[in-house]
Design a protein around this motif. Structure first.
Motif, PDB file in Angstrom:
ATOM      1  N   ARG A 152       2.033 -12.756   4.919  1.00  0.00           N
ATOM      2  CA  ARG A 152       0.864 -12.352   4.131  1.00  0.00           C
ATOM      3  C   ARG A 152       1.227 -11.269   3.124  1.00  0.00           C
ATOM      4  O   ARG A 152       0.640 -11.205   2.037  1.00  0.00           O
ATOM      5  N   HIS A 153       2.216 -10.429   3.442  1.00  0.00           N
ATOM      6  CA  HIS A 153       2.456  -9.255   2.590  1.00  0.00           C
ATOM      7  C   HIS A 153       2.916  -9.596   1.179  1.00  0.00           C
ATOM      8  O   HIS A 153       2.576  -8.861   0.248  1.00  0.00           O
ATOM      9  N   PRO A 154       3.656 -10.703   0.917  1.00  0.00           N
ATOM     10  CA  PRO A 154       3.976 -11.004  -0.484  1.00  0.00           C
ATOM     11  C   PRO A 154       2.747 -11.291  -1.337  1.00  0.00           C
ATOM     12  O   PRO A 154       2.770 -11.117  -2.556  1.00  0.00           O
TER      13      PRO A 154
ATOM     14  N   PHE B 144      -3.402  -3.084  -1.828  1.00  0.00           N
ATOM     15  CA  PHE B 144      -4.832  -3.297  -1.639  1.00  0.00           C
ATOM     16  C   PHE B 144      -5.549  -1.972  -1.829  1.00  0.00           C
ATOM     17  O   PHE B 144      -4.912  -0.921  -1.999  1.00  0.00           O
ATOM     18  N   TYR B 145      -6.873  -2.027  -1.834  1.00  0.00           N
ATOM     19  CA  TYR B 145      -7.684  -0.835  -2.084  1.00  0.00           C
ATOM     20  C   TYR B 145      -8.596  -0.578  -0.890  1.00  0.00           C
ATOM     21  O   TYR B 145      -9.123  -1.507  -0.278  1.00  0.00           O
ATOM     22  N   ARG B 146      -8.773   0.695  -0.569  1.00  0.00           N
ATOM     23  CA  ARG B 146      -9.761   1.061   0.425  1.00  0.00           C
ATOM     24  C   ARG B 146     -10.678   2.112  -0.182  1.00  0.00           C
ATOM     25  O   ARG B 146     -10.251   2.939  -0.992  1.00  0.00           O
ATOM     26  N   GLN B 147     -11.937   2.053   0.218  1.00  0.00           N
ATOM     27  CA  GLN B 147     -12.930   2.933  -0.382  1.00  0.00           C
ATOM     28  C   GLN B 147     -12.914   4.294   0.308  1.00  0.00           C
ATOM     29  O   GLN B 147     -12.945   4.391   1.537  1.00  0.00           O
TER      30      GLN B 147
ATOM     31  N   VAL C  85      -3.486   1.375  -1.852  1.00  0.00           N
ATOM     32  CA  VAL C  85      -2.559   1.416  -0.728  1.00  0.00           C
ATOM     33  C   VAL C  85      -1.399   0.469  -1.037  1.00  0.00           C
ATOM     34  O   VAL C  85      -1.596  -0.734  -1.193  1.00  0.00           O
ATOM     35  N   THR C  86      -0.201   0.990  -1.127  1.00  0.00           N
ATOM     36  CA  THR C  86       0.990   0.229  -1.480  1.00  0.00           C
ATOM     37  C   THR C  86       1.932   0.165  -0.278  1.00  0.00           C
ATOM     38  O   THR C  86       1.694   0.811   0.754  1.00  0.00           O
ATOM     39  N   PRO C  87       3.035  -0.595  -0.392  1.00  0.00           N
ATOM     40  CA  PRO C  87       3.987  -0.661   0.726  1.00  0.00           C
ATOM     41  C   PRO C  87       4.579   0.679   1.127  1.00  0.00           C
ATOM     42  O   PRO C  87       5.117   0.804   2.238  1.00  0.00           O
TER      43      PRO C  87
ATOM     44  N   ALA D 186      -2.020  -2.837   8.255  1.00  0.00           N
ATOM     45  CA  ALA D 186      -3.277  -3.299   7.668  1.00  0.00           C
ATOM     46  C   ALA D 186      -3.163  -4.737   7.180  1.00  0.00           C
ATOM     47  O   ALA D 186      -4.062  -5.559   7.406  1.00  0.00           O
ATOM     48  N   VAL D 187      -2.039  -5.056   6.523  1.00  0.00           N
ATOM     49  CA  VAL D 187      -1.853  -6.406   5.983  1.00  0.00           C
ATOM     50  C   VAL D 187      -1.830  -7.443   7.100  1.00  0.00           C
ATOM     51  O   VAL D 187      -2.336  -8.561   6.935  1.00  0.00           O
ATOM     52  N   TYR D 188      -1.261  -7.098   8.247  1.00  0.00           N
ATOM     53  CA  TYR D 188      -1.184  -8.054   9.352  1.00  0.00           C
ATOM     54  C   TYR D 188      -2.242  -7.803  10.419  1.00  0.00           C
ATOM     55  O   TYR D 188      -2.086  -8.195  11.567  1.00  0.00           O
TER      56      TYR D 188
END
Length: 371
Positions: free
Chosen positions: A40-42, A47-50, A58-60, A68-70
């Motif tokens: 999923r990570h590629p 992503f963004y969190r409020q 939010v980056t690697p 979070a990604v998984y």
């Protein structure tokens, strides 16, 4: 796999596959293997969190990124002028819908709303890239998804265009799945399907699973679980309807129901199909207790219920419709989502309860009660 796929990321998605299996979202070995194989990570390079009124990227590099990604979470992946306009859907919900699609390796599948490309990757791994067409209204998202898919070894047809029109060049399809929210299922999709083909589409706060009939109609029930997707939109639009503010000289009366009823899951689903394209927002006090509810729609209708009173304005009396729908819901034994169904014909869409021969009158009439 390539693109920085490591033992750690493989372990994380194996754990995610186990979680989704334990929850019942994955029901077949075939889809479990796909979740274990497709990273999923590629597809979610950030992503963004409020945080309050702002959105934090939010980056690697962030220590919580991979977890979070998984996780079984929807992740906001694009924000436009402060409004989320694309996301990677909750994996559990995605797998519920993919299982309901009932695909086999020779099926040709059309996906509406490519987004990040992750769902298209899952489909490509399951039925083969040559059998997958995915349509995305946002040209930039379509291009980015195509690049990510290719980097991971998948080459479905990625088409930038209005998903409501489907993609006639790739038709006919055996299966169609939509991953953005609709109030009405477009008949163009039915026309592009083979007889006995299956469509899975978010309608309101539910997912409808329809089978295409040989007479050119499609009909089926809602899946038992809930559903919440970003609404279908035009390119360059957020798809939302801004709050209009309090209209001048609204009509006022006592409300016949407690706004707290709108927090009931069954009522929420009913209203999502009874009042399509109506936006709602609850009001709370400092202790988190519900104090009121606002409704507004694209046609300028507006309602605000609070402290036993309701104010309304516009061409549709929205709170009247809420009261009608809630009364119908109670009088019919508070039916849950899985008892409802939908039929789509060239002339429109009908929501029904238990059988296509039993259209739900409160839903059918909810939008027509005028001042």
């Amino acid at each position: 796999m390539t693109l920085l796929d490591t033992g750690a990321t493989r372990a994380l998605r194996a754990a995610l596959a186990q979680q989704l299996t334990d929850q019942g979202d994955i029901q077949s070995d075939a889809w479990r293997r796909v979740v274990e194989d497709v990273p999923r990570h590629p597809f979610v390079p950030l992503f963004y969190r409020q945080v309050g009124a702002d959105w934090e990227e939010v980056t690697p590099r962030h220590p919580e990124y991979l977890d979070a990604v998984y996780s079984n979470r929807a992740l906001t992946t694009q924000v436009t002028d402060g409004t989320p306009t694309s996301s990677s859907s909750e994996p559990g919900l995605m797998l519920q819908m993919l299982e309901a699609l009932d695909v086999t390796e020779d099926h040709r599948v059309c996906e509406i709303a490519t987004g990040t490309g992750y769902n298209a990757a899952l489909l490509s791994a399951r039925v083969g890239s040559k059998n997958v067409v995915t349509v995305e209204v946002d040209t930039n998202l379509a291009q980015a998804a195509q690049e990510r898919l290719a980097q991971c070894g998948y080459k479905p047809t990625v088409h930038a265009g209005d998903g409501r029109q489907g993609h006639t060049a790739g038709a006919p399809y055996d299966r169609l799945i939509a991953t953005c929210g609709f109030s009405t299922l477009p008949y163009a999709w039915v026309q592009q399907m083979r007889p006995d083909g299956i469509l899975v589409c978010p309608l309101g706060w539910g997912n409808a699973r329809l089978t295409v009939q040989r007479d050119g109609t499609a009909s089926g029930r809602f899946l038992p679980g809930g559903s919440c997707f970003m609404s279908v939109r035009e390119e360059g639009s957020s798809g939302g309807v801004p709050y209009p503010g309090t209209p001048s000289a609204p009509q006022e009366r006592a409300t016949q129901i407690d706004p707290a009823l709108l927090t009931d899951e069954g009522v929420q689903f009913l209203l999502s199909v009874a009042l399509p394209d109506v936006i709602g927002a609850s009001e709370q006090d400092g202790n988190g207790s519900l104090t009121g509810h606002r409704l507004w729609s694209r046609d300028g209708s507006w309602a605000h219920a609070s402290e036993g009173r309701v104010k309304q304005s516009g061409p549709t009396r929205l709170w009247d419709a809420v009261e009608n729908a809630q009364a119908w819901y109670v009088s019919h034994g508070m039916p849950q989502r899985g008892r409802f169904g939908v039929t789509v014909t060239p002339t429109g869409q009908t929501i029904w309860l238990d059988s296509p021969d039993n259209p739900a009158p409160a839903i059918r009439g909810a939008e027509s009660r005028k001042a």
